[in-house]
Design a protein around this motif. Structure first.
Motif, PDB file in Angstrom:
ATOM      1  N   ASP A 107       5.814   3.620   1.127  1.00 48.85           N
ATOM      2  CA  ASP A 107       5.127   2.184   1.288  1.00 48.85           C
ATOM      3  C   ASP A 107       5.200   1.760   2.492  1.00 48.85           C
ATOM      4  O   ASP A 107       6.411   1.695   2.892  1.00 48.85           O
TER       5      ASP A 107
ATOM      6  N   LYS B 228      -4.215   1.480  -2.397  1.00 48.16           N
ATOM      7  CA  LYS B 228      -3.609  -0.076  -2.836  1.00 48.16           C
ATOM      8  C   LYS B 228      -2.941  -0.647  -3.624  1.00 48.16           C
ATOM      9  O   LYS B 228      -3.339  -0.238  -4.766  1.00 48.16           O
TER      10      LYS B 228
ATOM     11  N   LYS C 138      -4.488   7.561   0.184  1.00 50.81           N
ATOM     12  CA  LYS C 138      -4.263   6.092  -0.064  1.00 50.81           C
ATOM     13  C   LYS C 138      -4.745   5.154  -1.344  1.00 50.81           C
ATOM     14  O   LYS C 138      -5.772   5.903  -1.853  1.00 50.81           O
TER      15      LYS C 138
ATOM     16  N   MET D 217       1.179  -0.950  -0.118  1.00 52.08           N
ATOM     17  CA  MET D 217       0.118   0.047   0.230  1.00 52.08           C
ATOM     18  C   MET D 217       1.072   0.843  -0.072  1.00 52.08           C
ATOM     19  O   MET D 217       1.434   1.656   0.543  1.00 52.08           O
TER      20      MET D 217
ATOM     21  N   SER E 200      -1.641   1.134   7.463  1.00 51.86           N
ATOM     22  CA  SER E 200      -1.624   2.428   6.690  1.00 51.86           C
ATOM     23  C   SER E 200      -1.989   3.117   7.741  1.00 51.86           C
ATOM     24  O   SER E 200      -2.216   4.333   7.538  1.00 51.86           O
ATOM     25  N   GLU E 201      -2.952   2.393   9.321  1.00 52.37           N
ATOM     26  CA  GLU E 201      -4.185   3.570   9.829  1.00 52.37           C
ATOM     27  C   GLU E 201      -2.799   4.350  10.749  1.00 52.37           C
ATOM     28  O   GLU E 201      -2.854   5.185  10.906  1.00 52.37           O
TER      29      GLU E 201
ATOM     30  N   GLU F   1       2.917  -1.313   4.166  1.00 52.06           N
ATOM     31  CA  GLU F   1       1.247  -3.095   4.857  1.00 52.06           C
ATOM     32  C   GLU F   1       0.590  -2.746   5.175  1.00 52.06           C
ATOM     33  O   GLU F   1       0.351  -1.324   5.511  1.00 52.06           O
ATOM     34  N   GLU F   2      -0.487  -3.183   4.263  1.00 54.94           N
ATOM     35  CA  GLU F   2      -1.616  -2.435   4.773  1.00 54.94           C
ATOM     36  C   GLU F   2      -2.190  -2.629   6.411  1.00 54.94           C
ATOM     37  O   GLU F   2      -3.546  -1.455   6.367  1.00 54.94           O
ATOM     38  N   THR F   3      -1.760  -3.130   6.897  1.00 56.70           N
ATOM     39  CA  THR F   3      -1.439  -2.880   8.318  1.00 56.70           C
ATOM     40  C   THR F   3      -1.343  -2.130   9.085  1.00 56.70           C
ATOM     41  O   THR F   3      -1.882  -1.559  10.029  1.00 56.70           O
TER      42      THR F   3
END
Length: 152
Positions: free
Chosen positions: A127, A152, A150, A1, A133-134, A129-131
């Motif tokens: 860049d 994906k 953002k 992401m 991103s928050e 990880e999706e985990t």
């Protein structure tokens, strides 16, 4: 992401970068691009290929209409008659309105553009990880990012 953020070039950008590195985002995954801000002054007059949406004749046309109505009314009592006095007063009203609008564009709005508003100076591409991103997004907003996106 990938996360994109725009910042002013100040200490908050440096703090955001250091906090991202502390939270596990490697330097290789952070890319900062400085922007070149406009140095030339904006043009006042539009060309056929470029227009900025600022009309210089709007106040002039309104004042020309109002002045011509008054000039025609008064012209019935004056020597040259209502047609000539209507044209003279319309031209006078247009010139006055055009001068007012030029004054507003050159002095009032120019000062407002300089004083108000923040300018993006750096684009930050991260860049992660999706985990993460928050967490990354929260760090960016907490350090006064001007905008965050953002992908994906």
């Amino acid at each position: 992401m990938q996360l994109y953020a725009t910042f002013e070039s100040n200490i908050f950008l440096e703090l955001a970068l250091s906090q991202l590195e502390q939270k596990g985002i490697h330097k290789e995954n952070i890319f900062a691009v400085p922007l070149d801000n406009r140095t030339e002054k904006r043009r006042v007059f539009d060309s056929i290929h470029r227009a900025d949406g600022i009309s210089l004749i709007d106040i002039g046309v309104a004042l020309a209409t109002a002045f011509s109505v008054v000039g025609i009314s008064i012209g019935f009592k004056l020597a040259w008659g209502p047609i000539f006095w209507g044209l003279i007063s319309a031209f006078t009203g247009f010139a006055l309105g055009f001068a007012i609008k030029l004054f507003i564009v050159f002095f009032v709005e120019k000062r407002k553009r300089v004083l108000i508003g923040k300018h993006s100076e750096v684009i930050l591409i991260i860049d992660c990880e999706e985990t993460q991103s928050e967490l990354v997004e929260e760090i960016l907003w907490n350090h006064f990012a001007l905008g965050v996106a953002k992908i994906k």
